[in-house]
Design a protein around this motif. Structure first.
Motif, short mmCIF file in Angstrom:
data_model
loop_
_atom_site.label_atom_id
_atom_site.label_comp_id
_atom_site.label_asym_id
_atom_site.label_seq_id
_atom_site.Cartn_x
_atom_site.Cartn_y
_atom_site.Cartn_z
N ALA A 208 -10.11 -7.51 -9.48
CA ALA A 208 -11.45 -7.61 -8.92
C ALA A 208 -11.74 -6.47 -7.97
N LEU A 209 -10.75 -6.10 -7.15
CA LEU A 209 -10.95 -4.98 -6.24
C LEU A 209 -11.07 -3.66 -6.99
N ALA A 210 -10.25 -3.51 -8.05
CA ALA A 210 -10.29 -2.25 -8.81
C ALA A 210 -11.60 -2.10 -9.58
N HIS A 211 -12.10 -3.20 -10.14
CA HIS A 211 -13.30 -3.12 -10.98
C HIS A 211 -14.59 -3.26 -10.17
N GLY A 212 -14.49 -3.88 -9.01
CA GLY A 212 -15.70 -4.14 -8.24
C GLY A 212 -15.99 -3.13 -7.16
N THR A 213 -15.15 -2.13 -7.02
CA THR A 213 -15.35 -1.09 -6.01
C THR A 213 -15.23 0.29 -6.65
N ALA A 214 -15.71 1.29 -5.95
CA ALA A 214 -15.70 2.64 -6.51
C ALA A 214 -14.38 3.36 -6.30
N ASN A 215 -13.66 3.03 -5.23
CA ASN A 215 -12.53 3.87 -4.84
C ASN A 215 -11.18 3.17 -4.75
N LEU A 216 -11.15 1.85 -4.99
CA LEU A 216 -9.87 1.15 -4.84
C LEU A 216 -9.13 1.10 -6.18
N PRO A 217 -7.81 1.33 -6.15
CA PRO A 217 -7.03 1.35 -7.40
C PRO A 217 -6.57 -0.06 -7.80
N GLN B 185 -0.28 -1.60 -7.06
CA GLN B 185 1.05 -2.06 -7.43
C GLN B 185 2.02 -1.92 -6.25
N GLY B 186 1.51 -1.83 -5.04
CA GLY B 186 2.37 -1.62 -3.88
C GLY B 186 3.11 -2.87 -3.46
N LEU B 187 4.03 -2.71 -2.53
CA LEU B 187 4.80 -3.82 -1.98
C LEU B 187 4.05 -4.43 -0.80
N ALA B 188 4.17 -5.73 -0.66
CA ALA B 188 3.55 -6.41 0.49
C ALA B 188 4.35 -6.12 1.75
N THR B 189 3.65 -5.85 2.83
CA THR B 189 4.30 -5.57 4.10
C THR B 189 3.39 -6.01 5.24
N ALA B 190 3.95 -6.20 6.41
CA ALA B 190 3.17 -6.69 7.55
C ALA B 190 2.14 -5.67 8.00
N PRO C 190 0.62 -2.45 6.34
CA PRO C 190 0.50 -1.48 5.26
C PRO C 190 0.04 -0.11 5.77
N THR C 191 0.61 0.92 5.18
CA THR C 191 0.26 2.28 5.59
C THR C 191 -0.32 3.10 4.45
N ASP C 192 -0.62 2.48 3.31
CA ASP C 192 -1.37 3.14 2.25
C ASP C 192 -2.19 2.09 1.52
N THR C 193 -3.10 2.54 0.68
CA THR C 193 -4.06 1.63 0.06
C THR C 193 -3.40 0.64 -0.88
N ASP C 194 -2.45 1.09 -1.68
CA ASP C 194 -1.76 0.17 -2.60
C ASP C 194 -1.07 -0.95 -1.81
N GLN C 195 -0.40 -0.59 -0.73
CA GLN C 195 0.25 -1.60 0.10
C GLN C 195 -0.77 -2.53 0.73
N ALA C 196 -1.90 -1.97 1.16
CA ALA C 196 -2.92 -2.79 1.80
C ALA C 196 -3.46 -3.85 0.85
N ILE C 197 -3.70 -3.46 -0.40
CA ILE C 197 -4.21 -4.42 -1.38
C ILE C 197 -3.15 -5.45 -1.74
N SER C 198 -1.95 -5.00 -2.06
CA SER C 198 -0.88 -5.92 -2.44
C SER C 198 -0.55 -6.89 -1.31
N SER C 199 -0.57 -6.38 -0.09
CA SER C 199 -0.29 -7.25 1.06
C SER C 199 -1.40 -8.25 1.26
N GLY C 200 -2.65 -7.83 1.06
CA GLY C 200 -3.77 -8.75 1.19
C GLY C 200 -3.73 -9.85 0.15
N VAL C 201 -3.41 -9.49 -1.08
CA VAL C 201 -3.31 -10.48 -2.16
C VAL C 201 -2.20 -11.48 -1.86
#
Length: 267
Positions: A158-167, A170-175, A177-188
């Motif tokens: 949903a984030l990848a298809h519903g926004t212009a710039n989000l990928p 496939q990042g790892l979840a972390t408390a 996040p220091t990059d976009t992939d981590q931010a999305i995976s951690s949020g999910v």
């Protein structure tokens, strides 16, 4: 031989219940919904053809009819679809309109209950598939209700298809996040785990006892670490969580239990 069918939103899972057996065969076979030819080939290759099929279908009537035709054409007999109702076996339905409950959720609860002794603690069944469902069953075998939310893969898509710039992250979840992939995976992971812990806390408050949690679905590995961390933190003040019990195919287990306790019951 009875064919057991779990027609989910994206995959078709199959199991077999041999004649006279007390349990279904351990092997589970899965196919993409779009590839009904693979289903037909698998059925024709079976050494013994099923006499009939029993299943649940949440993929729509058209897809259910197509599956039933393939089963019949391959010599697998007719197909009966289980639906949620006011009561099935020992399980009672707390929905205001019982028939609105997804048949897959209903069958999964039956499958988990089939594992329980007569006296058991409250239960949660958490399924992380295309959708995530979080259902609670009391010690008296009453389904109290549950949550439905997008599954982990659907959230990321949903984030990848519903926004212009989000990928498609496939990042790892972390408390932190220091990059976009981590931010999305951690949020999910946080959203999925937070919903589960919300229901776990609600059940613990209602029953005054720690519910057992049964987990399943292809998205479980993605959120497991976050769930375990949050449960440990939430349980530290009153009781340590008893653990998470993974079940591969509770829907097929529930179908087998239904057949064994109803259709094969001696007259």
């Amino acid at each position: 031989m009875i064919l057991l069918i779990d027609a989910g939103n994206s995959r078709l899972k199959l199991g077999l219940l041999p004649a006279g057996a007390a349990h279904r065969e351990a092997d589970t076979h899965a196919f993409d919904h779009a590839n009904l030819q693979a289903l037909a080939d698998w059925l024709r290759a079976l050494p013994a053809k099923p006499t009939r099929a029993v299943g649940v279908n949440v993929a729509g009537a058209e897809r259910g009819d197509a599956i039933a035709r393939v089963v019949e054409q391959a010599g697998g007999g007719g197909t009966a679809w289980l639906r949620a109702e006011k009561q099935t076996l020992i399980l009672r339905n707390g929905y205001a309109h019982p028939e609105q409950l997804g048949a897959d959720r209903w069958a999964a609860m039956l499958g988990v209950l089939a594992r329980q002794p007569a006296r058991h603690p409250p239960l949660m069944i958490a399924s992380f598939g295309t959708a995530t469902t979080l259902d609670t069953v009391s010690s008296e075998n009453v389904f109290l209700g549950g949550l439905i939310l997008p599954g982990p893969a659907m959230m990321r898509a949903a984030l990848a298809h519903g926004t212009a710039n989000l990928p498609l992250a496939q990042g790892l979840a972390t408390a932190y996040p220091t990059d976009t992939d981590q931010a999305i995976s951690s949020g999910v992971a946080a959203a999925q785990a937070g919903a589960l812990v919300r229901q776990w806390l609600a059940a613990r408050t209602r029953f005054g006892a720690t519910p057992d949690i049964y987990v399943t679905g292809g998205g479980w590995s993605e959120v497991r670490a976050e769930v375990e961390t949050l449960l440990a933190q939430a349980g530290a003040a009153r009781s340590v969580p008893t653990g998470l019990i993974y079940v591969e195919s509770p829907v097929l287990d529930g179908l087998a239990a239904w057949v064994l306790q109803t259709e094969q019951r001696p007259e």
